[in-house]
Design a protein around this motif. Structure first.
Motif, PDB file in Angstrom:
ATOM      1  N   HIS A 181       0.822  -1.217   0.000  1.00  0.00           N
ATOM      2  CA  HIS A 181       0.000   0.000   0.000  1.00  0.00           C
ATOM      3  C   HIS A 181       0.854   1.264   0.000  1.00  0.00           C
ATOM      4  CE1 HIS A 181      -3.676  -2.220   0.327  1.00  0.00           C
ATOM      5  NE2 HIS A 181      -3.412  -2.704   1.522  1.00  0.00           N
ATOM      6  N   LEU A 182       2.069   1.169   0.517  1.00  0.00           N
ATOM      7  CA  LEU A 182       2.941   2.343   0.588  1.00  0.00           C
ATOM      8  C   LEU A 182       3.767   2.551  -0.674  1.00  0.00           C
ATOM      9  CD1 LEU A 182       4.237   2.020   4.263  1.00  0.00           C
ATOM     10  CD2 LEU A 182       2.795   3.853   3.355  1.00  0.00           C
TER      11      LEU A 182
ATOM     12  N   LEU B 288       3.199   5.871  -2.633  1.00  0.00           N
ATOM     13  CA  LEU B 288       3.632   7.033  -1.864  1.00  0.00           C
ATOM     14  C   LEU B 288       5.157   7.155  -1.879  1.00  0.00           C
ATOM     15  CD1 LEU B 288       1.313   6.869   1.296  1.00  0.00           C
ATOM     16  CD2 LEU B 288       1.263   8.595  -0.506  1.00  0.00           C
TER      17      LEU B 288
ATOM     18  N   ILE C 266       2.633  10.540   7.128  1.00  0.00           N
ATOM     19  CA  ILE C 266       1.721   9.403   7.076  1.00  0.00           C
ATOM     20  C   ILE C 266       1.927   8.538   8.320  1.00  0.00           C
ATOM     21  CG2 ILE C 266       1.024   7.343   5.802  1.00  0.00           C
ATOM     22  CD1 ILE C 266       0.336   9.907   4.350  1.00  0.00           C
TER      23      ILE C 266
ATOM     24  N   VAL D 248       1.578   5.244  10.551  1.00  0.00           N
ATOM     25  CA  VAL D 248       1.673   3.837  10.160  1.00  0.00           C
ATOM     26  C   VAL D 248       1.297   2.972  11.365  1.00  0.00           C
ATOM     27  CG1 VAL D 248       3.212   2.020   9.334  1.00  0.00           C
ATOM     28  CG2 VAL D 248       3.481   4.348   8.481  1.00  0.00           C
TER      29      VAL D 248
ATOM     30  N   GLY E  65      -2.298  11.427   6.695  1.00  0.00           N
ATOM     31  CA  GLY E  65      -2.970  10.168   6.385  1.00  0.00           C
ATOM     32  C   GLY E  65      -2.525   9.055   7.311  1.00  0.00           C
TER      33      GLY E  65
ATOM     34  N   ALA F 267      -1.621   4.783   7.109  1.00  0.00           N
ATOM     35  CA  ALA F 267      -1.394   3.573   6.312  1.00  0.00           C
ATOM     36  C   ALA F 267      -1.386   2.358   7.228  1.00  0.00           C
ATOM     37  CB  ALA F 267      -0.069   3.672   5.566  1.00  0.00           C
TER      38      ALA F 267
ATOM     39  N   VAL G 293      -4.447   2.827   2.581  1.00  0.00           N
ATOM     40  CA  VAL G 293      -4.011   4.167   2.963  1.00  0.00           C
ATOM     41  C   VAL G 293      -5.237   5.078   2.983  1.00  0.00           C
ATOM     42  CG1 VAL G 293      -2.587   6.165   2.388  1.00  0.00           C
ATOM     43  CG2 VAL G 293      -1.719   3.858   1.970  1.00  0.00           C
ATOM     44  N   GLU G 294      -5.442   5.738   4.112  1.00  0.00           N
ATOM     45  CA  GLU G 294      -6.530   6.709   4.260  1.00  0.00           C
ATOM     46  C   GLU G 294      -5.906   8.088   4.346  1.00  0.00           C
ATOM     47  OE1 GLU G 294     -10.166   7.874   7.373  1.00  0.00           O
ATOM     48  OE2 GLU G 294      -8.692   6.327   7.902  1.00  0.00           O
ATOM     49  N   GLU G 295      -6.314   8.985   3.446  1.00  0.00           N
ATOM     50  CA  GLU G 295      -5.811  10.355   3.498  1.00  0.00           C
ATOM     51  C   GLU G 295      -6.899  11.234   4.092  1.00  0.00           C
ATOM     52  OE1 GLU G 295      -3.618  11.931   0.325  1.00  0.00           O
ATOM     53  OE2 GLU G 295      -2.590  10.057  -0.147  1.00  0.00           O
TER      54      GLU G 295
END
Length: 205
Positions: free
Chosen positions: A55-56, A59, A170, A172, A194, A196, A201-203
């Motif tokens: 997911h990262l 980014l 972000i 984590v 956000g 993660a 990932v939620e921003e």
């Protein structure tokens, strides 16, 4: 194995304490994180940390300097994501203290030397860098990006300047560290952009 087999609940505890002071919330959230991690065997934990790294990926690909952290105890490890970022040519960095009474700086390199407060950090002669993506450990986070840390304020002191210069912050963690309830916020708290987790990932707005 299908990822939904390891999907986590969205809250830290089934019912939050009536007293939502930071100290009470920090204690209950940390206990819940430890309890969750005790349910994972090594294989399940590795799968979840691999999903976090996946997911990262985007980014990290959009950053020139990616900062991570050396995980402690029940914290989820960002190291797979950090290694993938390094493999595609990104500079990687970690927090490092030269003086425990002063804010830490980010140094380029691997966390190989013991630092204060029990975590590893790069060698002190490593170059100082300013990351444009910072992966931030936490005990809990809410939908406004308010982060609950260990209560020492190290990250808040270090991140204020970097956020003003455009760094993306972000948080984590495991998915169960994302709280639906609002975390009490103090004026010095630095909201994150956000969160993660192995679930995605939620921003935040």
């Amino acid at each position: 194995m299908a990822s939904e087999d390891f999907r986590q609940t969205a809250t830290v505890v089934p019912s939050l304490p009536f007293d939502l002071s930071k100290d009470v919330l920090r204690k209950s959230s940390l206990e819940a994180r430890k309890a969750f991690v005790r349910t994972l065997d090594d294989g399940h934990r590795a799968i979840l940390e691999q999903k976090l790294a996946e997911h990262l990926t985007s980014l990290c690909a959009n950053a020139a300097v990616v900062a991570g952290y050396s995980p402690m105890g029940s914290e989820i490890s960002p190291m797979l994501a950090i290694e993938e970022a390094r493999a595609v040519g990104r500079i990687v960095a970690f927090p490092a203290f030269s003086d425990p009474a002063k804010p830490f700086r980010f140094l380029s390199g691997d966390p190989v030397e013991p630092g204060p407060f029990g975590f590893l950090q790069p060698k002190r002669r490593a170059p100082v860098v300013e990351p444009d993506l910072i992966l931030v450990p936490l005990i809990a986070i809410d939908g406004r990006g308010t982060r609950l840390g260990r209560g020492k304020g190290h990250y808040d002191r270090a991140l204020g300047h970097l956020k003003k210069t455009g760094a993306k912050l972000i948080g984590v963690g495991w998915a169960m560290q994302r709280l639906e309830a609002a975390i009490p916020s103090d004026p010095w708290d630095i909201p994150l952009h956000g969160f993660a987790s192995p679930d995605g990932v939620e921003e935040f707005a």
